[in-house]
Design a protein around this motif. Sequence first.
Motif, short mmCIF file in Angstrom:
data_model
loop_
_atom_site.label_atom_id
_atom_site.label_comp_id
_atom_site.label_asym_id
_atom_site.label_seq_id
_atom_site.Cartn_x
_atom_site.Cartn_y
_atom_site.Cartn_z
N PRO A 159 0.85 -1.20 0.00
CA PRO A 159 0.00 0.00 0.00
C PRO A 159 0.88 1.24 0.00
CG PRO A 159 0.09 -0.98 2.19
CD PRO A 159 0.81 -1.93 1.28
N LEU A 160 0.30 2.36 -0.37
CA LEU A 160 1.06 3.61 -0.43
C LEU A 160 0.52 4.60 0.58
CD1 LEU A 160 1.38 4.13 -4.29
CD2 LEU A 160 3.13 3.33 -2.71
N SER A 161 1.44 5.18 1.31
CA SER A 161 1.09 6.27 2.23
C SER A 161 2.33 7.13 2.41
CB SER A 161 0.62 5.73 3.58
OG SER A 161 1.69 5.09 4.26
N ASP A 162 2.13 8.37 2.81
CA ASP A 162 3.25 9.29 2.97
C ASP A 162 4.24 8.81 4.02
OD1 ASP A 162 2.16 10.93 1.06
OD2 ASP A 162 1.10 12.20 2.50
N SER A 163 3.76 8.05 5.00
CA SER A 163 4.63 7.61 6.09
C SER A 163 5.34 6.29 5.78
CB SER A 163 3.81 7.46 7.37
OG SER A 163 2.79 6.49 7.20
N GLN A 164 4.94 5.61 4.72
CA GLN A 164 5.48 4.27 4.45
C GLN A 164 6.78 4.36 3.66
OE1 GLN A 164 2.63 1.46 3.48
NE2 GLN A 164 4.04 -0.13 2.79
N ALA A 165 7.75 3.53 4.04
CA ALA A 165 9.02 3.48 3.31
C ALA A 165 8.79 2.88 1.93
CB ALA A 165 10.04 2.64 4.09
N PRO A 166 9.60 3.27 0.94
CA PRO A 166 9.46 2.69 -0.40
C PRO A 166 9.70 1.19 -0.37
CG PRO A 166 10.90 4.63 -0.43
CD PRO A 166 10.67 4.28 1.00
N PRO A 167 9.13 0.44 -1.31
CA PRO A 167 9.33 -1.01 -1.35
C PRO A 167 10.81 -1.38 -1.44
CG PRO A 167 7.55 -0.37 -2.82
CD PRO A 167 8.19 0.89 -2.35
N ASP A 168 11.14 -2.54 -0.87
CA ASP A 168 12.53 -2.99 -0.87
C ASP A 168 12.84 -3.87 -2.09
OD1 ASP A 168 11.09 -5.23 -0.22
OD2 ASP A 168 12.13 -5.64 1.67
N GLN A 169 11.92 -3.90 -3.08
CA GLN A 169 12.15 -4.57 -4.36
C GLN A 169 11.79 -3.58 -5.48
OE1 GLN A 169 10.59 -8.70 -4.66
NE2 GLN A 169 9.85 -8.43 -2.58
N ASP A 170 12.33 -3.81 -6.67
CA ASP A 170 11.94 -2.97 -7.80
C ASP A 170 10.42 -3.05 -7.96
OD1 ASP A 170 14.63 -2.68 -8.04
OD2 ASP A 170 14.79 -3.54 -10.05
N PHE A 171 9.80 -1.92 -8.34
CA PHE A 171 8.34 -1.88 -8.33
C PHE A 171 7.79 -0.94 -9.40
CE2 PHE A 171 9.82 1.58 -5.71
CZ PHE A 171 8.91 2.61 -5.89
N ILE A 172 6.50 -1.10 -9.66
CA ILE A 172 5.75 -0.16 -10.47
C ILE A 172 4.60 0.36 -9.64
CG2 ILE A 172 6.36 -1.20 -12.70
CD1 ILE A 172 3.74 -2.69 -12.67
N LEU A 173 4.03 1.49 -10.07
CA LEU A 173 2.82 2.01 -9.45
C LEU A 173 1.65 1.76 -10.40
CD1 LEU A 173 3.96 5.49 -8.06
CD2 LEU A 173 3.92 3.29 -6.89
N LYS A 174 0.54 1.29 -9.85
CA LYS A 174 -0.63 1.05 -10.68
C LYS A 174 -1.88 1.21 -9.84
CE LYS A 174 -0.67 -3.16 -12.30
NZ LYS A 174 -0.26 -4.53 -12.73
N ARG A 175 -3.02 1.21 -10.51
CA ARG A 175 -4.30 1.31 -9.81
C ARG A 175 -5.05 -0.01 -9.90
NH1 ARG A 175 -5.92 5.87 -7.62
NH2 ARG A 175 -4.67 7.74 -8.03
N SER A 176 -5.93 -0.21 -8.95
CA SER A 176 -6.63 -1.49 -8.86
C SER A 176 -7.68 -1.68 -9.95
CB SER A 176 -7.28 -1.65 -7.48
OG SER A 176 -8.17 -0.58 -7.22
N SER A 177 -8.12 -0.59 -10.60
CA SER A 177 -9.08 -0.71 -11.69
C SER A 177 -8.37 -1.02 -12.99
CB SER A 177 -9.88 0.60 -11.85
OG SER A 177 -10.65 0.86 -10.70
N GLY A 178 -9.01 -1.83 -13.86
CA GLY A 178 -8.44 -2.16 -15.16
C GLY A 178 -8.32 -0.93 -16.03
N SER A 179 -7.29 -0.93 -16.92
CA SER A 179 -7.04 0.30 -17.67
C SER A 179 -6.33 0.07 -19.00
CB SER A 179 -6.21 1.26 -16.81
OG SER A 179 -4.97 0.67 -16.47
N PHE A 180 -6.41 -1.14 -19.58
CA PHE A 180 -5.76 -1.43 -20.86
C PHE A 180 -4.25 -1.15 -20.81
CE2 PHE A 180 -10.16 -0.79 -22.14
CZ PHE A 180 -10.36 -1.81 -23.04
#
Length: 331
Positions: A106-127
Amino acid sequence: MPYINAFVTHFRALQAWASRNNAALDLDVSTFQLEVRCRHRYYSLHPQFVGGMQQRIVNTPVITPETSGFIGWLPYRPLSYDVSTDKLLFKDMIAENGLRTPARWPLSDSQAPPDQDFILKRSSGSFGYDISGPFKAGMTPANRAQGADAGRGTLFAEQFVPGRALKLWCWGHKPFFAHLRQPATVTGDGRSSVQDLIEARLAKVGVALSQYPEVQAMKNFLAYQGLTFDSILQEGAACSLDFRYGREHVTRNALASDNDFPTLPETVQRSIELASAAMARFLKNLFALPVLYSMDAVVDEAGECWWLEVNSNPVLPPDGYEVMFADLFGA
């Protein structure tokens, strides 16, 4: 996807099936409704088209000025269910069935970035839209919502799994069609910039880089590889342009089936069997008859599938009429 979008490939598949099964086909050209009669049964099939809207791909049941392709007839109107509208629910279902799906955070201002390479996406489908990155482990994107429109579901970080894009089509519990695609790449000559190489590749398919709507996505993926449009690749060195399905930038034969399903590796076939069985069990509780769906995955270097999402209203490949009509009219 020229083969599955070409009207003539659908007509050809329907004509061949009707000839083999002594069936009658009637097309209403005012609505493109198709009536199929066979073995004392008949069904009205509903058309689906595809086109652009605000530089995005959308499906529509009618022809509009933006329509660019046809994606098949189905015996029902567009469907929706929770695991197709929310990728996070699909991932939960896949994990509960012992299958791989990328880690997520999950993303929040207080959360540290993931410790693995990552992408950002939304839970709704989007082609394949509403995705940004990939980003290196521990990196904090300057704009967490970059490329991910507000209001399209929950924004989250997902483990980036490099590999080939797999799109699988199923009718009920029967997988029948697949695309397994390598990411588009360009290869350096020691002189040309990455931008020059990209322009030359796009020109082969009749696209100008200045008109290409997803230039920023290319730049993001190049940045992940430590490159820019101005970089000079050494002779023989290659870089990838996009990791999403449908961005191969190649010319394909629009009249020949491009079904990769029969030649998929055994490890992929085993994962497909389990994933399609899980989806079929889920759908059986919702619908009395089988329905069409597609699933997206990444196949990593080891040949393992990482399942991403399911689409409840995908293109129907022309090869699917045979499978669908076997259920509707009997084999």
